[in-house]
Design a protein around this motif. Structure first.
Motif, PDB file in Angstrom:
ATOM      1  N   PRO A 123       8.106 -31.842   0.184  1.00 31.92           N
ATOM      2  CA  PRO A 123       7.028 -31.795  -0.815  1.00 31.92           C
ATOM      3  C   PRO A 123       7.426 -31.009  -2.061  1.00 31.92           C
ATOM      4  O   PRO A 123       7.002 -31.344  -3.170  1.00 31.92           O
ATOM      5  CB  PRO A 123       5.877 -31.101  -0.074  1.00 31.92           C
ATOM      6  CG  PRO A 123       6.160 -31.304   1.364  1.00 31.92           C
ATOM      7  CD  PRO A 123       7.648 -31.377   1.492  1.00 31.92           C
ATOM      8  N   ALA A 124       8.235 -29.967  -1.879  1.00 33.56           N
ATOM      9  CA  ALA A 124       8.700 -29.200  -3.041  1.00 33.56           C
ATOM     10  C   ALA A 124       9.534 -30.089  -3.956  1.00 33.56           C
ATOM     11  O   ALA A 124       9.437 -30.005  -5.184  1.00 33.56           O
ATOM     12  CB  ALA A 124       9.508 -27.985  -2.597  1.00 33.56           C
ATOM     13  N   GLN A 125      10.354 -30.967  -3.374  1.00 33.10           N
ATOM     14  CA  GLN A 125      11.138 -31.898  -4.180  1.00 33.10           C
ATOM     15  C   GLN A 125      10.232 -32.875  -4.915  1.00 33.10           C
ATOM     16  O   GLN A 125      10.440 -33.155  -6.093  1.00 33.10           O
ATOM     17  CB  GLN A 125      12.121 -32.661  -3.304  1.00 33.10           C
ATOM     18  CG  GLN A 125      13.280 -31.842  -2.849  1.00 33.10           C
ATOM     19  CD  GLN A 125      14.205 -32.612  -1.911  1.00 33.10           C
ATOM     20  OE1 GLN A 125      13.912 -33.727  -1.520  1.00 33.10           O
ATOM     21  NE2 GLN A 125      15.302 -31.997  -1.550  1.00 33.10           N
ATOM     22  N   LEU A 126       9.225 -33.403  -4.224  1.00 38.21           N
ATOM     23  CA  LEU A 126       8.303 -34.344  -4.862  1.00 38.21           C
ATOM     24  C   LEU A 126       7.555 -33.683  -6.016  1.00 38.21           C
ATOM     25  O   LEU A 126       7.247 -34.325  -7.018  1.00 38.21           O
ATOM     26  CB  LEU A 126       7.320 -34.898  -3.838  1.00 38.21           C
ATOM     27  CG  LEU A 126       7.922 -35.787  -2.753  1.00 38.21           C
ATOM     28  CD1 LEU A 126       6.865 -36.165  -1.728  1.00 38.21           C
ATOM     29  CD2 LEU A 126       8.548 -37.028  -3.363  1.00 38.21           C
ATOM     30  N   PHE A 134      14.585 -29.343 -10.718  1.00 41.99           N
ATOM     31  CA  PHE A 134      15.141 -29.689  -9.413  1.00 41.99           C
ATOM     32  C   PHE A 134      15.409 -28.455  -8.565  1.00 41.99           C
ATOM     33  O   PHE A 134      15.270 -28.474  -7.352  1.00 41.99           O
ATOM     34  CB  PHE A 134      16.425 -30.498  -9.590  1.00 41.99           C
ATOM     35  CG  PHE A 134      17.038 -30.950  -8.305  1.00 41.99           C
ATOM     36  CD1 PHE A 134      16.401 -31.892  -7.512  1.00 41.99           C
ATOM     37  CD2 PHE A 134      18.245 -30.427  -7.875  1.00 41.99           C
ATOM     38  CE1 PHE A 134      16.955 -32.304  -6.323  1.00 41.99           C
ATOM     39  CE2 PHE A 134      18.805 -30.831  -6.684  1.00 41.99           C
ATOM     40  CZ  PHE A 134      18.157 -31.780  -5.916  1.00 41.99           C
ATOM     41  N   ALA A 135      15.770 -27.347  -9.196  1.00 39.50           N
ATOM     42  CA  ALA A 135      16.084 -26.122  -8.452  1.00 39.50           C
ATOM     43  C   ALA A 135      14.887 -25.629  -7.647  1.00 39.50           C
ATOM     44  O   ALA A 135      15.053 -24.977  -6.622  1.00 39.50           O
ATOM     45  CB  ALA A 135      16.557 -25.035  -9.407  1.00 39.50           C
ATOM     46  N   LEU A 136      13.676 -25.951  -8.078  1.00 35.80           N
ATOM     47  CA  LEU A 136      12.478 -25.537  -7.356  1.00 35.80           C
ATOM     48  C   LEU A 136      12.438 -26.107  -5.943  1.00 35.80           C
ATOM     49  O   LEU A 136      11.904 -25.480  -5.032  1.00 35.80           O
ATOM     50  CB  LEU A 136      11.224 -25.971  -8.133  1.00 35.80           C
ATOM     51  CG  LEU A 136       9.879 -25.590  -7.543  1.00 35.80           C
ATOM     52  CD1 LEU A 136       9.739 -24.070  -7.544  1.00 35.80           C
ATOM     53  CD2 LEU A 136       8.759 -26.234  -8.328  1.00 35.80           C
ATOM     54  N   LEU A 139      13.692 -23.820  -3.226  1.00 32.53           N
ATOM     55  CA  LEU A 139      13.019 -22.543  -3.049  1.00 32.53           C
ATOM     56  C   LEU A 139      12.711 -22.202  -1.591  1.00 32.53           C
ATOM     57  O   LEU A 139      13.050 -21.106  -1.141  1.00 32.53           O
ATOM     58  CB  LEU A 139      11.742 -22.497  -3.902  1.00 32.53           C
ATOM     59  CG  LEU A 139      11.028 -21.163  -3.939  1.00 32.53           C
ATOM     60  CD1 LEU A 139      11.920 -20.096  -4.569  1.00 32.53           C
ATOM     61  CD2 LEU A 139       9.726 -21.288  -4.701  1.00 32.53           C
ATOM     62  N   PRO A 140      12.106 -23.119  -0.798  1.00 27.40           N
ATOM     63  CA  PRO A 140      11.828 -22.742   0.598  1.00 27.40           C
ATOM     64  C   PRO A 140      13.081 -22.410   1.397  1.00 27.40           C
ATOM     65  O   PRO A 140      13.111 -21.435   2.146  1.00 27.40           O
ATOM     66  CB  PRO A 140      11.127 -23.976   1.184  1.00 27.40           C
ATOM     67  CG  PRO A 140      10.618 -24.724   0.013  1.00 27.40           C
ATOM     68  CD  PRO A 140      11.560 -24.433  -1.109  1.00 27.40           C
ATOM     69  N   ILE A 141      14.135 -23.205   1.215  1.00 25.44           N
ATOM     70  CA  ILE A 141      15.381 -22.945   1.943  1.00 25.44           C
ATOM     71  C   ILE A 141      16.029 -21.659   1.435  1.00 25.44           C
ATOM     72  O   ILE A 141      16.527 -20.852   2.219  1.00 25.44           O
ATOM     73  CB  ILE A 141      16.339 -24.154   1.827  1.00 25.44           C
ATOM     74  CG1 ILE A 141      15.736 -25.337   2.587  1.00 25.44           C
ATOM     75  CG2 ILE A 141      17.723 -23.814   2.342  1.00 25.44           C
ATOM     76  CD1 ILE A 141      16.466 -26.626   2.432  1.00 25.44           C
ATOM     77  N   GLY A 142      15.995 -21.439   0.129  1.00 23.18           N
ATOM     78  CA  GLY A 142      16.548 -20.212  -0.432  1.00 23.18           C
ATOM     79  C   GLY A 142      15.837 -18.971   0.081  1.00 23.18           C
ATOM     80  O   GLY A 142      16.478 -17.983   0.434  1.00 23.18           O
ATOM     81  N   VAL A 143      14.519 -19.037   0.144  1.00 22.18           N
ATOM     82  CA  VAL A 143      13.749 -17.902   0.673  1.00 22.18           C
ATOM     83  C   VAL A 143      14.111 -17.665   2.138  1.00 22.18           C
ATOM     84  O   VAL A 143      14.308 -16.527   2.563  1.00 22.18           O
ATOM     85  CB  VAL A 143      12.231 -18.143   0.502  1.00 22.18           C
ATOM     86  CG1 VAL A 143      11.423 -17.134   1.296  1.00 22.18           C
ATOM     87  CG2 VAL A 143      11.847 -18.100  -0.970  1.00 22.18           C
ATOM     88  N   ALA A 144      14.212 -18.744   2.916  1.00 23.34           N
ATOM     89  CA  ALA A 144      14.567 -18.603   4.335  1.00 23.34           C
ATOM     90  C   ALA A 144      15.953 -17.987   4.497  1.00 23.34           C
ATOM     91  O   ALA A 144      16.166 -17.139   5.371  1.00 23.34           O
ATOM     92  CB  ALA A 144      14.499 -19.958   5.037  1.00 23.34           C
ATOM     93  N   ILE A 145      16.895 -18.382   3.659  1.00 24.66           N
ATOM     94  CA  ILE A 145      18.242 -17.825   3.748  1.00 24.66           C
ATOM     95  C   ILE A 145      18.236 -16.341   3.378  1.00 24.66           C
ATOM     96  O   ILE A 145      18.865 -15.517   4.049  1.00 24.66           O
ATOM     97  CB  ILE A 145      19.229 -18.616   2.855  1.00 24.66           C
ATOM     98  CG1 ILE A 145      19.454 -20.015   3.434  1.00 24.66           C
ATOM     99  CG2 ILE A 145      20.558 -17.883   2.728  1.00 24.66           C
ATOM    100  CD1 ILE A 145      20.250 -20.932   2.533  1.00 24.66           C
ATOM    101  N   VAL A 146      17.512 -15.991   2.320  1.00 24.21           N
ATOM    102  CA  VAL A 146      17.442 -14.585   1.920  1.00 24.21           C
ATOM    103  C   VAL A 146      16.789 -13.754   3.020  1.00 24.21           C
ATOM    104  O   VAL A 146      17.269 -12.671   3.377  1.00 24.21           O
ATOM    105  CB  VAL A 146      16.700 -14.430   0.579  1.00 24.21           C
ATOM    106  CG1 VAL A 146      16.396 -12.971   0.278  1.00 24.21           C
ATOM    107  CG2 VAL A 146      17.516 -15.038  -0.556  1.00 24.21           C
ATOM    108  N   VAL A 147      15.699 -14.256   3.609  1.00 23.83           N
ATOM    109  CA  VAL A 147      15.022 -13.542   4.695  1.00 23.83           C
ATOM    110  C   VAL A 147      15.940 -13.442   5.917  1.00 23.83           C
ATOM    111  O   VAL A 147      15.896 -12.452   6.650  1.00 23.83           O
ATOM    112  CB  VAL A 147      13.679 -14.223   5.045  1.00 23.83           C
ATOM    113  CG1 VAL A 147      13.094 -13.682   6.332  1.00 23.83           C
ATOM    114  CG2 VAL A 147      12.697 -14.047   3.901  1.00 23.83           C
ATOM    115  N   SER A 148      16.791 -14.453   6.113  1.00 22.22           N
ATOM    116  CA  SER A 148      17.673 -14.436   7.281  1.00 22.22           C
ATOM    117  C   SER A 148      18.680 -13.288   7.242  1.00 22.22           C
ATOM    118  O   SER A 148      19.254 -12.937   8.265  1.00 22.22           O
ATOM    119  CB  SER A 148      18.411 -15.772   7.424  1.00 22.22           C
ATOM    120  OG  SER A 148      19.411 -15.912   6.423  1.00 22.22           O
TER     121      SER A 148
END
Length: 189
Positions: A123-126, A134-136, A139-148
């Motif tokens: 949905p973020a891509q849509l 496009f970078a938006l 965001l969910p994957i980036g946040v998950a990686i940072v939290v990881s």
């Protein structure tokens, strides 16, 4: 640069792009990173192994967001390394820490959470594509990686606590090393 570099002049062929094909080839040849992953598993503590995995995945995210196609093959290679690290470390850690009897359940829960993060990205891509941002979509994957990155920090603290208990003579039950159990498991196979 937007898009990909075409192999031929057929403009509507989905399979006609150099970088798209290169991504598939590099990802499928990710096993070439096995000696690196085996070295990390055999010589590093779990906290260090998972931190290296998180760093590799953050680097993938950085490379993907660079506006140059020429650097994308480096991102594909890092992605292959990150995936091999993630699955190798995750599975070996679950088995070593919780035993084989809980592996299936814990792996299923982790896969479910990862699936939710991946699903939220669509949905973020849509939402992002019509806005031209496009970078938006990352965001969910980036946040998950940072939290990881918090996970290796928690592991490191537990390793220090266990080591302090062992020095005091209270035991601790730790194996004292990195993925030795994983290496022994591979050697038995």
């Amino acid at each position: 640069e937007k898009g990909d570099v075409k192999l031929t002049s057929e403009p509507n062929a989905w399979d006609d792009f150099i970088y798209t094909k290169l991504a598939g080839w590099i990802n499928s040849l990710g096993f070439v990173w096995l000696p690196v992953v085996a070295l990390v598993v055999s010589r590093c503590a779990w906290s260090t192994a998972f931190l290296l995995c998180a760093i590799a995945n953050l680097l993938v995210l950085v490379v993907v967001l660079l506006p140059s196609l020429a650097v994308q093959p480096w991102g594909f290679a890092l992605c292959a390394l990150g995936r091999l690290m993630l699955f190798s470390f995750h599975h070996a850690y679950l088995i070593e820490r919780f035993g084989i009897e809980y592996f299936g359940i814990l792996n299923g829960v982790a896969s479910f959470v990862a699936g939710i993060v991946g699903f939220v990205s669509y949905p973020a891509q849509l939402f992002a594509v019509p806005l031209g941002v496009f970078a938006l979509s990352f965001l969910p994957i980036g946040v998950a990686i940072v939290v990881s990155i918090l996970f290796p920090a928690v592991l490191r603290q537990r390793e220090r606590t266990r080591a302090a208990r062992e020095l005091e003579g209270g035991g601790g039950g730790g194996r004292g090393g990195a993925g030795r159990g994983f290496v022994e498991l591979v050697e038995k196979a």
